[in-house]
Enzyme design. Structure first.
Site, PDB file in Angstrom:
ATOM      1  N   ASP A   1       0.867  -1.176   0.000  1.00  6.78           N
ATOM      2  CA  ASP A   1       0.000   0.000   0.000  1.00  6.78           C
ATOM      3  C   ASP A   1       0.910   1.233   0.000  1.00  6.78           C
ATOM      4  OD1 ASP A   1      -1.937  -1.904   0.433  1.00  6.78           O
ATOM      5  OD2 ASP A   1      -2.864  -0.867   2.132  1.00  6.78           O
TER       6      ASP A   1
ATOM      7  N   SER B   1       7.986   4.788   5.770  1.00  5.86           N
ATOM      8  CA  SER B   1       8.993   4.127   4.971  1.00  5.86           C
ATOM      9  C   SER B   1       8.658   4.155   3.495  1.00  5.86           C
ATOM     10  CB  SER B   1       9.168   2.690   5.456  1.00  5.86           C
ATOM     11  OG  SER B   1       9.522   2.673   6.821  1.00  5.86           O
TER      12      SER B   1
END
Length: 290
Positions: free
Chosen positions: A109, A249
């Site tokens: 995602d 991240s």
């Protein structure tokens, strides 16, 4: 703030809080002075210990409220730490893996940008500028990817923080590159890549349908943790490759020239500096010459 679209063409928004904090830390003199302290190994270790402890569970409820997290989409669990919550597992029926062998899928995602690779590219990832050779710490394998695609999957704190393999295949060892902070000198603010380079870990994926692909998982300098499950390994499409602990991240895929055709909407959005929301397992391109 980034411009972001869903794949149905609707504009969307993402949390600004992380960008505000990063802007302070990396774009102001006081912030960089604070960052010098925060990135000391003993500080980073202490924060990591705290986020993995029961003491950090008090952070969970405010996070759920502030980021509108729908826990019904995730496996039921009593979280023993903030990081355990942050890496929570989603229910299998909430992420469907495209099993067409010629379909190139998203590993996670994210908010996706895609660029064609040449020898002059500078890619902006988590507030730092990287040439391809910087991203791979000088490994000359990067030269094999000229003419191909660099896919930057930017995860925000409200995203699902586990990622999968994009195809069947085998992989080699993981190569970890330590993050570094450069300077707090205000005179040097405009210089190339002056603020920082994040810690990152890359590996070569020898995929069955798309040839050699490099995956680079990028963590935060201070407390972001990259948790890859395997060293040398034979993998299957959709198998979990790893996860990111707290820190927000990014995953980067490098794909060789003439291997895939990227979906048109993704290329069009990227040319306009618009990120596109994608989900783990969905098609983002397809194999050329299938």
């Amino acid at each position: 703030m980034s411009v972001i679209k869903n794949r149905d063409g609707e504009y969307t928004t993402t949390s600004e809080s992380q960008e505000v904090v990063l802007g302070f830390l990396y774009k102001t003199v006081p912030g960089r002075m604070v960052l010098k302290v925060l990135t000391k190994p003993f500080i980073s270790k202490a924060v990591g210990v705290y986020l993995n402890s029961f003491l950090s569970t008090g952070l969970i409820k405010p996070f759920i409220k502030n980021h509108n997290i729908n826990l019904k989409e995730y496996e039921k669990c009593r979280y023993r730490s903030y990081n355990e919550f942050f890496t929570r597992k989603i229910k299998k029926d909430k992420r469907v893996i495209n099993r067409d062998p010629n379909s190139f899928i998203s590993p996670c995602d994210s908010k996706l940008s895609i660029y064609e690779i040449n020898d002059k590219n500078v890619f902006h990832i988590k507030g730092s500028a990287y040439r391809l050779e910087d991203l791979l710490d000088g490994d000359e394998i990067y030269k094999e990817f000229y003419g191909g695609y660099c896919m930057i999957f930017r995860l925000t704190v409200d995203d699902y923080h586990r990622y999968c393999y994009i195809d069947d295949g085998t992989k080699g060892e993981n190569y970890f590159i330590q993050g570094e902070l450069h300077t707090v000198n205000p005179i040097a603010l405009e210089h190339y890549n002056i603020y920082k380079r994040n810690c990152r870990e890359y590996t070569v994926l020898n995929t069955e349908h798309f040839g050699k692909v490099i995956q680079v998982d990028v963590g935060a300098m201070m407390i972001g943790r990259i948790k890859n499950h395997h060293g040398k390994h034979a993998f299957k499409r959709g198998e979990e490759k790893g996860m990111f602990e707290f820190g927000g991240s990014t995953t980067v895929l490098l794909v060789k020239k003439d291997q895939i055709q990227v979906d048109a909407d993704l290329l069009e959005n990227s040319k306009e500096n618009i990120e596109t929301v994608v989900k783990l397992g969905e098609q983002i391109g397809y194999k050329l010459h299938a």
